[in-house]
Motif scaffolding. Structure first.
Motif, short mmCIF file in Angstrom:
data_model
loop_
_atom_site.label_atom_id
_atom_site.label_comp_id
_atom_site.label_asym_id
_atom_site.label_seq_id
_atom_site.Cartn_x
_atom_site.Cartn_y
_atom_site.Cartn_z
N GLY A 246 67.53 13.99 28.33
CA GLY A 246 66.60 14.69 28.22
C GLY A 246 67.66 15.78 28.58
N TRP A 247 67.95 17.05 28.25
CA TRP A 247 68.72 18.07 28.79
C TRP A 247 68.98 17.72 30.01
CZ3 TRP A 247 66.98 22.73 31.57
CH2 TRP A 247 67.95 24.02 31.97
N GLN A 248 69.98 17.09 30.66
CA GLN A 248 70.58 17.22 31.89
C GLN A 248 70.19 15.55 32.27
OE1 GLN A 248 68.98 19.87 35.44
NE2 GLN A 248 69.37 21.15 34.24
N GLY A 249 70.29 14.87 31.06
CA GLY A 249 70.28 13.58 31.21
C GLY A 249 69.15 13.20 32.75
N SER A 250 69.03 11.46 32.53
CA SER A 250 68.04 11.15 33.77
C SER A 250 68.72 10.02 34.99
CB SER A 250 67.07 9.91 32.70
OG SER A 250 66.83 10.57 31.58
N GLY B 245 60.02 18.34 25.10
CA GLY B 245 60.45 19.49 26.18
C GLY B 245 60.06 20.25 24.64
N ASP B 246 59.18 21.66 24.73
CA ASP B 246 58.95 22.98 23.64
C ASP B 246 60.20 23.59 23.45
OD1 ASP B 246 58.06 24.25 22.12
OD2 ASP B 246 55.52 24.37 23.26
N PRO C 61 60.83 30.02 28.38
CA PRO C 61 61.62 29.86 28.65
C PRO C 61 62.81 28.80 28.71
CG PRO C 61 59.95 29.79 30.20
CD PRO C 61 59.31 30.01 28.44
N VAL C 62 62.54 27.46 28.09
CA VAL C 62 63.65 26.44 27.23
C VAL C 62 63.70 27.14 26.18
CG1 VAL C 62 62.92 24.13 26.35
CG2 VAL C 62 61.51 24.77 28.12
N ASP D 111 52.45 19.08 31.76
CA ASP D 111 53.94 18.75 32.16
C ASP D 111 53.82 20.22 31.86
OD1 ASP D 111 56.36 18.58 30.93
OD2 ASP D 111 56.04 17.02 29.23
N PRO D 112 55.44 20.81 32.62
CA PRO D 112 55.49 21.98 32.61
C PRO D 112 56.46 22.33 31.48
CG PRO D 112 56.94 20.75 34.23
CD PRO D 112 55.47 19.67 33.82
N TYR D 113 57.36 21.82 30.75
CA TYR D 113 58.03 22.10 28.92
C TYR D 113 57.05 21.80 28.22
CZ TYR D 113 61.16 22.15 34.00
OH TYR D 113 61.51 21.58 35.13
#
Length: 179
Positions: free
Chosen positions: A11-15, A95-96, A101-102, A129-131
């Motif tokens: 996802g965003w920023q890679g793993s 990710g939503d 915010p996202v 899940d916060p996202y």
């Protein structure tokens, strides 16, 4: 028939190195679909890159996506002519990108493509899940035609979730094999 190749879609920023996706890369030799810009992901660039890797990888494929990678899979499947190469997809903690915010952090990724995916898939979500709220993740699973797996209180199902190499997730991925 040879086992399908597995493509890892972070996802965003890679793993990072402690993420279950990177454990799988090290342990099983899976291929990461590398992006030019992990911090400012452009939807068209990410979809084109996935299409390139699918075209260049021989044989059948499995996708193992996390977070924005799940949204990428749905968007890619709606435009690619190469979806028949994919046997299945493990979609983990989407990710939503439509949430406040996202949405602001990742412009260009909404709306989420909500059509049924043309291959078997499993969506693994978390109750905290916060996202992505669990109800939203379940809705995506329904729309995408994915089997829903509730991992309980596992956060964003990433390195912070302390899953290590997450053998249960790998077992789910293996259920999608068609060899």
């Amino acid at each position: 028939m040879a086992a399908p190749s597995v493509l890892i879609l972070p996802g965003w920023q890679g793993s990072g190195p402690l993420h279950w996706q990177m454990h799988w890369v090290r342990q099983h030799g899976y291929t990461v679909v590398e992006q030019d810009d992990w911090l400012r992901p452009r939807r068209g660039d990410w979809l084109a890159r996935l299409d390139e890797v699918v075209i260049d990888t021989p044989g059948r494929l499995l996708l193992a996506a996390h977070s924005l990678g799940c949204i990428q899979v749905a968007a890619w499947a709606s435009v690619s002519r190469h979806t028949a190469r994919v046997s299945g997809a493990l979609l983990v903690a989407p990710g939503d990108v439509e949430a406040g915010p996202v949405r602001e952090l990742l412009p260009g990724w909404s709306p989420i493509v909500r059509q049924k995916l043309p291959f078997d898939c499993i969506l693994v979500g978390s109750q905290n899940d916060p996202y992505c709220a669990a109800e939203r993740a379940q809705g995506l699973a329904r729309d995408w035609g994915a089997r829903w797996v509730d991992l309980g209180a596992a956060g964003h199902i990433n390195a912070d979730s302390s899953l290590g190499d997450w053998p249960q997730g790998h077992a789910l991925l293996q259920t999608l094999r068609k060899d």
